[in-house]
Design a protein around this motif. Structure first.
Motif, PDB file in Angstrom:
ATOM      1  N   LEU A   1       0.880  -1.298   0.197  1.00 11.95           N
ATOM      2  CA  LEU A   1       0.017   0.065  -0.016  1.00 11.95           C
ATOM      3  C   LEU A   1       0.915   1.300  -0.247  1.00 11.95           C
ATOM      4  CD1 LEU A   1      -2.275  -2.117   0.627  1.00 11.95           C
ATOM      5  CD2 LEU A   1      -3.139  -0.597   2.216  1.00 11.95           C
ATOM      6  N   GLU A   2       2.301   1.253   0.426  1.00 13.19           N
ATOM      7  CA  GLU A   2       2.913   2.204   0.452  1.00 13.19           C
ATOM      8  C   GLU A   2       3.195   2.929  -0.914  1.00 13.19           C
ATOM      9  OE1 GLU A   2       5.676   1.941   4.238  1.00 13.19           O
ATOM     10  OE2 GLU A   2       6.443   1.644   2.486  1.00 13.19           O
ATOM     11  N   SER A   3       3.073   1.939  -1.759  1.00  9.14           N
ATOM     12  CA  SER A   3       3.287   2.280  -3.239  1.00  9.14           C
ATOM     13  C   SER A   3       2.279   2.866  -3.986  1.00  9.14           C
ATOM     14  CB  SER A   3       3.812   1.179  -4.035  1.00  9.14           C
ATOM     15  OG  SER A   3       2.789   0.396  -4.116  1.00  9.14           O
ATOM     16  N   TYR A   4       1.176   2.910  -3.377  1.00  9.56           N
ATOM     17  CA  TYR A   4      -0.360   3.343  -4.111  1.00  9.56           C
ATOM     18  C   TYR A   4      -0.197   5.204  -3.602  1.00  9.56           C
ATOM     19  CZ  TYR A   4      -2.296  -0.974  -4.834  1.00  9.56           C
ATOM     20  OH  TYR A   4      -2.571  -2.334  -5.320  1.00  9.56           O
ATOM     21  N   LYS A   5      -0.635   5.880  -4.675  1.00  9.05           N
ATOM     22  CA  LYS A   5      -0.771   7.225  -4.700  1.00  9.05           C
ATOM     23  C   LYS A   5      -1.976   7.623  -3.635  1.00  9.05           C
ATOM     24  CE  LYS A   5       1.413   8.488  -9.015  1.00  9.05           C
ATOM     25  NZ  LYS A   5       1.081   8.962 -10.293  1.00  9.05           N
ATOM     26  N   CYS A   6      -3.009   6.729  -3.610  1.00  8.57           N
ATOM     27  CA  CYS A   6      -4.081   7.024  -3.075  1.00  8.57           C
ATOM     28  C   CYS A   6      -4.113   6.680  -1.427  1.00  8.57           C
ATOM     29  CB  CYS A   6      -5.479   6.342  -3.437  1.00  8.57           C
ATOM     30  SG  CYS A   6      -5.384   4.387  -3.784  1.00  8.57           S
ATOM     31  N   PHE A   7      -2.950   5.942  -1.087  1.00  6.15           N
ATOM     32  CA  PHE A   7      -3.047   5.502   0.487  1.00  6.15           C
ATOM     33  C   PHE A   7      -1.786   6.424   1.063  1.00  6.15           C
ATOM     34  CE2 PHE A   7      -4.990   1.713  -1.441  1.00  6.15           C
ATOM     35  CZ  PHE A   7      -6.194   1.487  -0.595  1.00  6.15           C
ATOM     36  N   ASP A   8      -2.133   6.846   2.390  1.00 12.31           N
ATOM     37  CA  ASP A   8      -1.115   7.032   3.256  1.00 12.31           C
ATOM     38  C   ASP A   8      -0.661   5.915   4.267  1.00 12.31           C
ATOM     39  OD1 ASP A   8       0.775   8.446   4.923  1.00 12.31           O
ATOM     40  OD2 ASP A   8      -0.916   9.633   5.694  1.00 12.31           O
ATOM     41  N   ALA A   9       0.092   5.082   3.965  1.00 16.00           N
ATOM     42  CA  ALA A   9       0.185   3.909   4.869  1.00 16.00           C
ATOM     43  C   ALA A   9       1.292   4.118   5.980  1.00 16.00           C
ATOM     44  CB  ALA A   9       0.828   2.692   4.111  1.00 16.00           C
ATOM     45  N   HIS A  10       1.018   3.431   7.107  1.00 15.32           N
ATOM     46  CA  HIS A  10       1.957   3.666   8.260  1.00 15.32           C
ATOM     47  C   HIS A  10       2.114   2.160   8.906  1.00 15.32           C
ATOM     48  CE1 HIS A  10       1.585   8.167   8.434  1.00 15.32           C
ATOM     49  NE2 HIS A  10       0.512   7.963   8.050  1.00 15.32           N
ATOM     50  N   ASN A  11       3.161   1.564   8.837  1.00 10.78           N
ATOM     51  CA  ASN A  11       3.349   0.328   9.397  1.00 10.78           C
ATOM     52  C   ASN A  11       4.219   0.458  10.682  1.00 10.78           C
ATOM     53  OD1 ASN A  11       4.190  -2.282  10.082  1.00 10.78           O
ATOM     54  ND2 ASN A  11       5.001  -2.644   8.085  1.00 10.78           N
ATOM     55  N   LEU A  12       3.719   0.143  11.771  1.00 10.57           N
ATOM     56  CA  LEU A  12       4.231   0.285  13.390  1.00 10.57           C
ATOM     57  C   LEU A  12       4.943  -0.814  13.628  1.00 10.57           C
ATOM     58  CD1 LEU A  12       1.230   1.985  15.254  1.00 10.57           C
ATOM     59  CD2 LEU A  12       2.973   3.037  13.666  1.00 10.57           C
ATOM     60  N   GLY A  13       5.051  -1.785  12.812  1.00 10.63           N
ATOM     61  CA  GLY A  13       5.878  -2.963  13.269  1.00 10.63           C
ATOM     62  C   GLY A  13       5.342  -3.921  14.041  1.00 10.63           C
ATOM     63  N   ALA A  14       6.335  -4.575  14.720  1.00  7.75           N
ATOM     64  CA  ALA A  14       5.638  -5.832  15.781  1.00  7.75           C
ATOM     65  C   ALA A  14       5.625  -5.325  16.980  1.00  7.75           C
ATOM     66  CB  ALA A  14       6.626  -6.849  15.501  1.00  7.75           C
ATOM     67  N   GLN A  15       5.226  -6.185  17.990  1.00 11.62           N
ATOM     68  CA  GLN A  15       5.209  -6.188  19.498  1.00 11.62           C
ATOM     69  C   GLN A  15       4.623  -4.752  19.618  1.00 11.62           C
ATOM     70  OE1 GLN A  15       9.051  -7.381  20.550  1.00 11.62           O
ATOM     71  NE2 GLN A  15       8.197  -9.418  21.225  1.00 11.62           N
ATOM     72  N   VAL A  16       3.436  -4.290  19.203  1.00 12.45           N
ATOM     73  CA  VAL A  16       2.904  -3.135  19.351  1.00 12.45           C
ATOM     74  C   VAL A  16       1.615  -3.286  20.174  1.00 12.45           C
ATOM     75  CG1 VAL A  16       1.877  -0.983  18.433  1.00 12.45           C
ATOM     76  CG2 VAL A  16       3.483  -1.862  17.374  1.00 12.45           C
ATOM     77  N   GLU A  17       1.563  -2.588  21.356  1.00 12.91           N
ATOM     78  CA  GLU A  17       0.520  -2.848  22.356  1.00 12.91           C
ATOM     79  C   GLU A  17      -0.715  -2.228  21.883  1.00 12.91           C
ATOM     80  OE1 GLU A  17       0.626  -4.524  25.037  1.00 12.91           O
ATOM     81  OE2 GLU A  17       2.595  -5.142  24.638  1.00 12.91           O
ATOM     82  N   ASN A  18      -1.901  -2.759  22.049  1.00 14.44           N
ATOM     83  CA  ASN A  18      -3.189  -2.227  21.694  1.00 14.44           C
ATOM     84  C   ASN A  18      -3.347  -0.849  21.879  1.00 14.44           C
ATOM     85  OD1 ASN A  18      -3.951  -4.970  20.427  1.00 14.44           O
ATOM     86  ND2 ASN A  18      -5.224  -5.367  22.492  1.00 14.44           N
ATOM     87  N   THR A  19      -3.110  -0.301  23.190  1.00 16.47           N
ATOM     88  CA  THR A  19      -3.131   1.030  23.233  1.00 16.47           C
ATOM     89  C   THR A  19      -2.173   2.088  22.545  1.00 16.47           C
ATOM     90  OG1 THR A  19      -1.459   0.496  24.946  1.00 16.47           O
ATOM     91  CG2 THR A  19      -3.733   0.547  25.892  1.00 16.47           C
ATOM     92  N   GLU A  20      -1.089   1.421  22.299  1.00 17.55           N
ATOM     93  CA  GLU A  20      -0.282   2.163  21.368  1.00 17.55           C
ATOM     94  C   GLU A  20      -0.768   2.445  20.137  1.00 17.55           C
ATOM     95  OE1 GLU A  20       4.381   2.282  19.687  1.00 17.55           O
ATOM     96  OE2 GLU A  20       3.641   0.647  21.307  1.00 17.55           O
ATOM     97  N   LEU A  21      -1.316   1.139  19.420  1.00 19.63           N
ATOM     98  CA  LEU A  21      -1.729   1.256  18.047  1.00 19.63           C
ATOM     99  C   LEU A  21      -2.971   1.988  18.071  1.00 19.63           C
ATOM    100  CD1 LEU A  21      -2.182   0.386  15.345  1.00 19.63           C
ATOM    101  CD2 LEU A  21      -3.245  -1.789  16.149  1.00 19.63           C
ATOM    102  N   ALA A  22      -3.790   2.090  18.967  1.00 20.25           N
ATOM    103  CA  ALA A  22      -5.173   3.007  19.115  1.00 20.25           C
ATOM    104  C   ALA A  22      -4.657   4.487  19.178  1.00 20.25           C
ATOM    105  CB  ALA A  22      -6.040   2.629  20.344  1.00 20.25           C
TER     106      ALA A  22
END
Length: 251
Positions: free
Chosen positions: A134-155
């Motif tokens: 999705l990072e390669s699409y012009k219509c998306f602004d994609a953010h990959n936070l990686g692994a071991q991300v707590e639910n609260t942090e993702l939210a």
């Protein structure tokens, strides 16, 4: 009228299938006969052992080819299918452009799960299976936070970025921790009062659309999912919501 399907081998409906397995025995005539009987016990008629390869000091890998008498009635199957039509990359970009803004997508592999292969395959530019993420699409602004991300942090990150959609990846499945963690994220958003403002996607090797719906997500993507499939779903779902169309009540 019922529509019965049988496996296809050499001709339509001949019921020929392959069965692969590993047994704790070394290669040889005795091992081949053991594999044949094992295949017969699983319903294969006149199985042929087409591969017998030692894979450890005590184990041998076998492939059996034989006739199965079983069939499935397709018309009796009721599954929660993903409500999106297949789109090419060009069609995704065109529909995204029509929105007049980029679709913000935030993803992560959550909890103690340290596997990033799945979320990277969908979000990162390199993509998967010959398709860019999705990072390669012009219509998306994609953010990959990686692994071991707590639910609260993702939210928190998703809310701060004004996410239209959140992708949750769950790979580790011991004691159904993937279900518990995924459900906990949905509950967190509900408690914070913005669950209905975002599209939730769940992915992983043990995930299918039925399970995702049961856990409170809009959609579930399992093994083999390619970026275009996710992109097509997102652009259609976000467009529907932008137009004020109702969401499927099963969700």
């Amino acid at each position: 009228m019922s529509k019965w399907l049988r496996a296809y081998g050499d001709r339509e409906g001949d019921g020929m299938v392959q069965l692969s397995f590993t047994l704790a025995i070394l290669p040889g005539d005795r091992a081949r006969e053991a594999a044949k009987r094992f295949a017969e016990a699983h319903g294969l008629k006149d199985p042929l052992i087409t591969a017998m390869e030692q894979v450890s000091q005590q184990h041998t890998y076998f492939v059996a080819y034989g006739h199965s008498a079983h069939a499935v009635d397709v018309d009796a199957i009721d599954v929660a299918e993903i409500s999106a039509e297949p789109l090419s990359r060009e069609e995704v970009e065109a529909r995204g452009k029509a929105l007049g803004r980029k679709i913000v997508v935030v993803g992560a592999c959550t909890g103690s799960d340290a596997h990033t292969v799945g979320i990277d395959a969908i979000l990162n530019y390199k993509g998967f299976g010959g398709e860019k993420g999705l990072e390669s699409y012009k219509c998306f602004d994609a953010h990959n936070l990686g692994a071991q991300v707590e639910n609260t942090e993702l939210a928190e990150r998703a809310k701060a970025l004004g996410a239209d959609a959140i992708l949750v990846s769950q790979v580790i499945t011991q004691r159904n921790c993937h279900k518990e963690n995924a459900a906990a994220f949905v509950e967190l958003l509900r408690k914070e009062g913005w669950r209905d403002k975002v599209v939730l996607l769940l992915g992983g090797p043990r995930i299918d659309n039925k399970l995702a719906l049961e856990l409170g997500y809009e959609v579930g993507f399992g093994p083999g999912t390619k970026p275009t499939m996710v992109a097509a779903y997102l652009v259609q779902e976000v467009t529907r919501r932008a137009k004020g169309e109702k969401v499927d009540p099963r969700r």
